[in-house]
Design a protein around this motif. Sequence first.
Motif, mmCIF file in Angstrom:
data_model
loop_
_atom_site.group_PDB
_atom_site.id
_atom_site.type_symbol
_atom_site.label_atom_id
_atom_site.label_comp_id
_atom_site.label_asym_id
_atom_site.label_seq_id
_atom_site.Cartn_x
_atom_site.Cartn_y
_atom_site.Cartn_z
ATOM 1 N N LEU A 17 83.392 58.102 18.256
ATOM 2 C CA LEU A 17 83.304 59.363 18.984
ATOM 3 C C LEU A 17 84.403 60.332 18.563
ATOM 4 N N ASP A 18 85.494 59.804 18.053
ATOM 5 C CA ASP A 18 86.614 60.643 17.622
ATOM 6 C C ASP A 18 86.584 60.940 16.123
ATOM 7 N N GLU A 19 85.555 60.500 15.451
ATOM 8 C CA GLU A 19 85.416 60.780 14.024
ATOM 9 C C GLU A 19 84.524 62.005 13.835
ATOM 10 N N ARG A 20 84.736 62.716 12.758
ATOM 11 C CA ARG A 20 83.947 63.923 12.465
ATOM 12 C C ARG A 20 82.648 63.542 11.753
ATOM 13 N N ILE A 21 81.822 62.812 12.497
ATOM 14 C CA ILE A 21 80.536 62.351 11.950
ATOM 15 C C ILE A 21 79.351 62.890 12.743
ATOM 16 N N TRP A 22 79.586 63.826 13.638
ATOM 17 C CA TRP A 22 78.545 64.297 14.547
ATOM 18 C C TRP A 22 78.081 65.692 14.194
ATOM 19 N N ALA A 23 76.821 65.950 14.470
ATOM 20 C CA ALA A 23 76.211 67.258 14.236
ATOM 21 C C ALA A 23 75.421 67.673 15.472
ATOM 22 N N VAL A 24 75.245 68.972 15.620
ATOM 23 C CA VAL A 24 74.405 69.518 16.688
ATOM 24 C C VAL A 24 73.244 70.221 16.011
ATOM 25 N N ARG A 29 67.297 74.789 13.560
ATOM 26 C CA ARG A 29 68.266 74.604 12.479
ATOM 27 C C ARG A 29 69.354 73.605 12.840
ATOM 28 N N ILE A 30 70.197 73.343 11.859
ATOM 29 C CA ILE A 30 71.426 72.584 12.092
ATOM 30 C C ILE A 30 72.450 73.596 12.589
ATOM 31 N N GLU A 31 72.912 73.412 13.798
ATOM 32 C CA GLU A 31 73.839 74.367 14.401
ATOM 33 C C GLU A 31 75.269 74.151 13.909
ATOM 34 N N ALA A 32 75.664 72.888 13.733
ATOM 35 C CA ALA A 32 77.026 72.576 13.262
ATOM 36 C C ALA A 32 77.066 71.128 12.808
ATOM 37 N N MET A 33 77.977 70.859 11.881
ATOM 38 C CA MET A 33 78.179 69.490 11.389
ATOM 39 C C MET A 33 79.677 69.196 11.353
ATOM 40 N N ASN A 34 79.996 67.931 11.120
ATOM 41 C CA ASN A 34 81.389 67.467 10.994
ATOM 42 C C ASN A 34 82.215 67.704 12.258
ATOM 43 N N LEU A 35 81.595 67.404 13.388
ATOM 44 C CA LEU A 35 82.268 67.552 14.678
ATOM 45 C C LEU A 35 82.687 66.191 15.215
ATOM 46 N N MET A 36 83.706 66.199 16.078
ATOM 47 C CA MET A 36 83.980 65.021 16.896
ATOM 48 C C MET A 36 83.021 65.111 18.080
ATOM 49 N N THR A 59 73.991 62.219 14.208
ATOM 50 C CA THR A 59 75.018 62.018 13.194
ATOM 51 C C THR A 59 74.823 63.018 12.049
ATOM 52 N N ASN A 60 75.880 63.242 11.273
ATOM 53 C CA ASN A 60 75.775 64.103 10.094
ATOM 54 C C ASN A 60 74.686 63.598 9.156
ATOM 55 N N ASP A 61 74.609 62.270 8.991
ATOM 56 C CA ASP A 61 73.591 61.688 8.108
ATOM 57 C C ASP A 61 72.184 62.060 8.571
ATOM 58 N N ALA A 62 71.936 61.964 9.867
ATOM 59 C CA ALA A 62 70.617 62.315 10.394
ATOM 60 C C ALA A 62 70.354 63.810 10.227
ATOM 61 N N ALA A 63 71.343 64.632 10.511
ATOM 62 C CA ALA A 63 71.175 66.083 10.386
ATOM 63 C C ALA A 63 70.866 66.492 8.960
ATOM 64 N N SER A 64 71.451 65.804 8.015
ATOM 65 C CA SER A 64 71.232 66.161 6.602
ATOM 66 C C SER A 64 69.793 65.895 6.154
ATOM 67 N N GLN A 65 69.045 65.130 6.932
ATOM 68 C CA GLN A 65 67.652 64.831 6.602
ATOM 69 C C GLN A 65 66.673 65.845 7.201
ATOM 70 N N ILE A 66 67.181 66.749 8.008
ATOM 71 C CA ILE A 66 66.322 67.699 8.731
ATOM 72 C C ILE A 66 66.005 68.890 7.854
ATOM 73 N N LYS A 67 64.744 69.257 7.853
ATOM 74 C CA LYS A 67 64.316 70.479 7.171
ATOM 75 C C LYS A 67 64.391 71.604 8.184
ATOM 76 N N THR A 68 65.132 72.645 7.857
ATOM 77 C CA THR A 68 65.295 73.754 8.796
ATOM 78 C C THR A 68 64.292 74.868 8.489
ATOM 79 N N LEU A 69 64.007 75.660 9.535
ATOM 80 C CA LEU A 69 63.141 76.824 9.337
ATOM 81 C C LEU A 69 63.928 77.891 8.606
ATOM 82 N N LYS A 70 63.262 78.600 7.724
ATOM 83 C CA LYS A 70 63.961 79.641 6.973
ATOM 84 C C LYS A 70 63.494 81.001 7.375
#
Length: 70
Positions: A17-24, A29-36, A59-70
Amino acid sequence: MAEQARSKEIETADSELDERIWAVISFERIEAMNLMYPEAVHLVAELEDRGVPGVCIVTNDAASQIKTLK
């Protein structure tokens, strides 16, 4: 006496939970990555207050797999 005080201290383990591995992410879209995790929780609350739909924490890994709307 100092040894007794030390033995009563509670050691806390490092947590993911204290590592920067989380994304919103949201529906759009991906709102933010590399969060605690606490930072992600705060951002989710802000986005929900603004009415952004489908906000969640992944997780950042899961977020990186998401296709965002353009």
